[in-house]
Design an enzyme around this catalytic site. Structure first.
Site, PDB file in Angstrom:
ATOM      1  N   ASP A   1      -6.199  14.428 -21.325  1.00 51.49           N
ATOM      2  CA  ASP A   1      -5.719  13.072 -21.596  1.00 51.49           C
ATOM      3  C   ASP A   1      -4.840  13.016 -22.849  1.00 51.49           C
ATOM      4  O   ASP A   1      -3.892  12.228 -22.912  1.00 51.49           O
ATOM      5  CB  ASP A   1      -6.927  12.128 -21.771  1.00 51.49           C
TER       6      ASP A   1
ATOM      7  N   HIS B   1       0.408  14.151 -25.707  1.00 49.41           N
ATOM      8  CA  HIS B   1       0.770  13.633 -27.037  1.00 49.41           C
ATOM      9  C   HIS B   1       0.675  14.704 -28.131  1.00 49.41           C
ATOM     10  O   HIS B   1       1.571  14.847 -28.959  1.00 49.41           O
ATOM     11  CB  HIS B   1      -0.126  12.463 -27.426  1.00 49.41           C
TER      12      HIS B   1
ATOM     13  N   GLU C   1      -9.367   8.340 -32.699  1.00 51.94           N
ATOM     14  CA  GLU C   1      -9.400   6.957 -32.208  1.00 51.94           C
ATOM     15  C   GLU C   1     -10.784   6.373 -32.426  1.00 51.94           C
ATOM     16  O   GLU C   1     -11.779   7.101 -32.319  1.00 51.94           O
ATOM     17  CB  GLU C   1      -9.113   6.927 -30.705  1.00 51.94           C
TER      18      GLU C   1
ATOM     19  N   ASP D   1       0.880  -1.162   0.000  1.00 53.34           N
ATOM     20  CA  ASP D   1       0.000   0.000   0.000  1.00 53.34           C
ATOM     21  C   ASP D   1       0.926   1.222   0.000  1.00 53.34           C
ATOM     22  O   ASP D   1       1.657   1.458   0.964  1.00 53.34           O
ATOM     23  CB  ASP D   1      -0.879  -0.037   1.272  1.00 53.34           C
TER      24      ASP D   1
ATOM     25  N   LYS E   1       2.353   9.433 -17.701  1.00 54.54           N
ATOM     26  CA  LYS E   1       1.488  10.583 -17.741  1.00 54.54           C
ATOM     27  C   LYS E   1       0.149  10.221 -17.077  1.00 54.54           C
ATOM     28  O   LYS E   1      -0.142   9.034 -17.023  1.00 54.54           O
ATOM     29  CB  LYS E   1       1.245  11.058 -19.170  1.00 54.54           C
TER      30      LYS E   1
ATOM     31  N   HIS F   1       4.354   8.293 -24.377  1.00 54.07           N
ATOM     32  CA  HIS F   1       4.699   7.141 -25.218  1.00 54.07           C
ATOM     33  C   HIS F   1       4.717   7.497 -26.709  1.00 54.07           C
ATOM     34  O   HIS F   1       5.304   6.778 -27.511  1.00 54.07           O
ATOM     35  CB  HIS F   1       3.810   5.923 -24.920  1.00 54.07           C
TER      36      HIS F   1
ATOM     37  N   LYS G   1       7.372   6.292 -30.437  1.00 46.73           N
ATOM     38  CA  LYS G   1       6.897   5.729 -31.707  1.00 46.73           C
ATOM     39  C   LYS G   1       7.869   6.116 -32.817  1.00 46.73           C
ATOM     40  O   LYS G   1       8.181   7.301 -33.000  1.00 46.73           O
ATOM     41  CB  LYS G   1       5.503   6.287 -32.046  1.00 46.73           C
TER      42      LYS G   1
HETATM   43  C1  BG6 Z   1      -3.089   7.379 -23.852  1.00 43.52           C
HETATM   44  C2  BG6 Z   1      -4.433   7.932 -23.479  1.00 43.52           C
HETATM   45  O1  BG6 Z   1      -2.068   8.175 -23.318  1.00 43.52           O
HETATM   46  O2  BG6 Z   1      -2.970   7.338 -25.266  1.00 43.52           O
HETATM   47  C3  BG6 Z   1      -5.532   7.083 -24.094  1.00 43.52           C
HETATM   48  O3  BG6 Z   1      -4.569   7.948 -22.073  1.00 43.52           O
HETATM   49  C4  BG6 Z   1      -5.343   6.941 -25.585  1.00 43.52           C
HETATM   50  O4  BG6 Z   1      -6.819   7.624 -23.808  1.00 43.52           O
HETATM   51  C5  BG6 Z   1      -3.920   6.490 -25.917  1.00 43.52           C
HETATM   52  O5  BG6 Z   1      -6.268   5.967 -26.054  1.00 43.52           O
HETATM   53  C6  BG6 Z   1      -3.661   6.548 -27.407  1.00 43.52           C
HETATM   54  O6  BG6 Z   1      -2.424   5.957 -27.700  1.00 43.52           O
HETATM   55  P1  BG6 Z   1      -2.135   5.233 -29.085  1.00 43.52           P
HETATM   56  O7  BG6 Z   1      -0.715   4.806 -28.975  1.00 43.52           O
HETATM   57  O8  BG6 Z   1      -3.102   4.099 -29.191  1.00 43.52           O
HETATM   58  O9  BG6 Z   1      -2.373   6.258 -30.151  1.00 43.52           O
END
Ligand code: BG6
Length: 476
Positions: free
Chosen positions: A223, A228, A204, A83, A136, A166, A170
C-alpha cells in the site's frame, strides 16, 4: 487542455475525499476550461437528483465560494451508472461522450482497469489524443502489474497513460528535486563518500478503518512502500536528469529502482521488521487494533541498498506505519563524521555529524544540523555545540490537494509527475523479493500498540530525532 473528464469510481472513497473536492477548488479558482464537463461513473444506481444529493452530502462546500463552485460542478456533471464487467452496455452508455478528446480516470480497484479500458476503447474514448489515468495500486505484484500494463497497451499508447502516485503531486515532494538540483551545495555532497545513511519515514496516525477489504490484500508494503516510499527514494537517489521533461526524469528514477538490491530470506531477519497495531491510544483517544483474519502488516521497516556507484554501502531505512504516535513524513540525510577531529571539546566521540532533515508533512521544514562554537565563551578553548540552521516556512503555506495539480497535468497532457510502466514494474520486482523472502522466512507481523512508534524491534530503523536520539522504544 482537454475539457472532458470521465471519472470511474465516482461514489468511492477517493472521489469523495479528494477528487471532487479537487475539482471544486479548480473550478472555484477558474483553472479549468470554460467548457469543462464531468461524466461521473459508478455502480450505484442514481438518477440526476439522487447523485446531486449524494455529492452535496459527501463534499464539504460550507464556504460561500465553494458552495457556488459546487453548484457549478453539478451543472457540468452527468452521472452514469455502469457495471464495468458488462462491456456492451458500458460502450452504449459512454459512446455519446466520444465527441471530443477526454481524460478517463479509473479510481477503481486494479481488477477493473482492463475491462474498463477495453470498454472505453470500444466506445471510442481512447482514440488519440484521449488519455487514461489510473489510480494506484497497479496490480498486486510484478506479474499482475505486467499483465495490466500489457493489456492497457493494446488499448492506447504509453504516452497517453497516466499512473497516479499522489505523493508526486505534493509541493514539498517536488521541492526535493528543487533542493537537490537547484543548489551546488547539495549535489556536491550527495554521494556515498559523504553520506552515511538516509531515512525515509511516513508515519500515519490514521488506521485502516473502512478499507479492511482492500488493505487485507495489500498491507503496508504494497500500500505504501511499493509506490509512495519508493518514489521518494527515487527522487532522493536519482542522478541529475538533463531536463525536467517526463522521460528524462522517469529514466533516472527507473535506474534507481532497478538498482535496489533484492532481499533474500537470509536478509529479512536483519533488514526488515513487520508489525501490526493492536489496541492503544492515538492523539488522546482509545482505538481498536487491526484484527482482520489475514496476516497482513500495518507497519514495515526496511533497510534497502542501492547497488550503484553513487550509493554503494549507504543504507536507506524506510519506515511506514498506521496508527503511529504522530503523523509525519520526513527524509533525513545523515552525513559521515569529519575525517579528522582537532577539537578537545567535545571529544570526537561526542561530536554530532551533520544532518539534513526535510519534513514534508504535516509541517514543511528543512533543518540542517551543523557543529559550531557561536554559543561558546570566546576566551577559552574552542568548544563546539550542535547548531541548527532552520529553513521553516512559517506558517506552512496553504497547500492545494495533491490531486488538483495531477488532474490539471492529466488534462494538459504533462506526464512528468506520473509513473511510467517500467518504473512500476521495477518497484514491484523489489517488493516481490521482500514478500517472497518474508514468506520463505515466515517473518511474523509483530504486535505494537496503536499510538506508538511500532514494534520495539524496529527502533533502530527510525530516523534519529533532532537531538540525535532515536524515538523511544515502543512497548512490545
Ligand atoms: C494512500 C494509501 O495511497 O496514501 C493510504 O492507500 C494512505 O493507506 C495514504 O493513508 C497516505 O497519503 P497522505 O497523503 O495522507 O500521506
Amino acid at each position: 487542455m482537454h475539457d472532458t473528464l470521465l471519472l470511474f469510481g465516482a461514489t468511492g472513497d477517493l472521489a469523495q475525499r479528494y477528487l471532487f473536492p479537487s475539482l471544486l477548488h479548480l473550478l472555484r479558482d477558474r483553472l479549468l476550461p470554460s467548457t469543462f464537463r464531468v461524466v461521473a461513473i459508478g455502480r450505484t444506481e442514481h438518477d440526476r437528483a439522487g447523485f446531486e444529493a449524494w455529492l452535496r452530502d459527501h463534499v464539504d462546500a460550507s464556504d460561500e465560494r465553494d458552495a457556488a463552485a459546487l453548484d457549478d460542478l453539478l451543472r457540468r456533471t452527468d452521472y452514469v451508472s455502469i457495471d464495468l464487467n458488462d462491456q456492451p452496455s458500458m460502450t452504449a452508455a459512454l459512446a455519446p461522450y466520444a465527441d471530443r478528446p477526454s481524460v478517463s480516470y479509473l479510481a477503481t480497484p486494479p481488477d477493473l482497469f482492463v475491462p474498463a479500458a477495453r470498454g472505453l476503447k470500444a466506445a471510442g474514448l481512447l482514440e488519440d489524443p484521449s488519455r487514461l489515468v489510473l489510480e494506484k495500486p497497479i496490480g498486486h505484484d510484478l506479474a499482475s502489474a505486467r499483465s495490466i500494463n500489457l493489456a492497457l497497451k493494446e488499448c492506447l499508447d504509453e504516452s497517453r497513460i497516466f499512473r497516479i502516485d499522489h505523493y508526486l503531486g505534493k509541493a514539498p515532494v517536488q521541492n526535493l528535486l528543487a533542493l537537490r538540483f537547484g543548489n551546488t551545495l547539495m549535489e556536491a555532497v550527495w554521494h556515498n563518500r559523504w553520506i552515511q545513511s538516509v531515512d525515509i519515514l511516513v508515519a500515519e496516525t490514521a488506521g485502516v478503518d473502512g478499507r479492511e477489504g482492500y488493505y487485507a490484500n495489500y498491507g503496508a508494503l504494497r500500500d505504501m512502500v511499493q509506490n509512495h516510499m519508493l518514489q521518494l527514494l527515487a527522487l532522493i537517489a536519482m542522478e541529475p536528469p538533463n531536463a525536467l521533461d517526463a522521460d528524462s526524469v522517469r529514466d533516472e528514477k527507473r535506474k534507481v529502482l532497478r538498482a535496489l538490491r533484492p532481499m533474500t530470506a537470509a536478509d529479512v531477519g536483519n533488514d526488515s521488521v513487520r508489525g501490526r497495531y493492536g489496541d492503544g491510544v492515538v492523539e488522546g483517544s482509545a482505538v481498536k487494533g487491526f484484527t482482520h483474519d489475514s496476516e497482513v502488516e500495518t507497519f514495515v521497516a526496511l533497510r534497502a541498498y542501492i547497488d550503484n556507484w553513487r550509493w554503494a554501502g549507504v543504507p536507506f531505512r524506510l519506515v511506514t506505519g498506521k496508527r503511529m504516535a504522530a503523523r509525519t513524513t520526513e527524509v533525513v540525510v545523515s552525513f559521515k563524521p569529519v575525517s579528522h577531529w582537532v577539537f578537545e571539546r567535545p571529544s570526537k566521540q561526542r561530536a554530532r555529524s551533520n544532518r539534513l532533515r526535510m519534513r514534508l508533512q504535516p509541517e514543511e521544514t528543512i533543518e540542517l544540523g551543523l557543529m559550531g562554537s557561536l554559543a561558546a565563551p570566546e576566551w577559552d578553548a574552542i568548544e563546539l555545540q550542535p547548531l541548527s540552521l532552520d529553513l521553516s516556512m512559517s506558517p506552512t503555506p496553504h497547500r492545494r490537494i495533491a490531486y488538483e495539480r495531477l488532474l490539471v497535468d492529466a488534462l494538459k497532457g504533462n506526464q512528468t509527475l506520473f509513473v511510467r510502466d517500467d518504473e512500476v514494474e521495477a518497484a514491484w520486482q523489489w517488493i516481490d523479493s521482500i514478500s517472497n523472502a518474508w514468506q520463505a522466512a515466515a517473518t511474523p507481523a509483530l504486535a505494537y500498540p496503536a499510538g506508538s512508534w511500532g514494534p520495539a524491534a524496529a527502533s533502530d530503523f527510525l530516523p534519529p530525532k533532532s537531538n540525535g536520539h532515536r524515538p523511544g522504544k515502543a512497548a512490545k
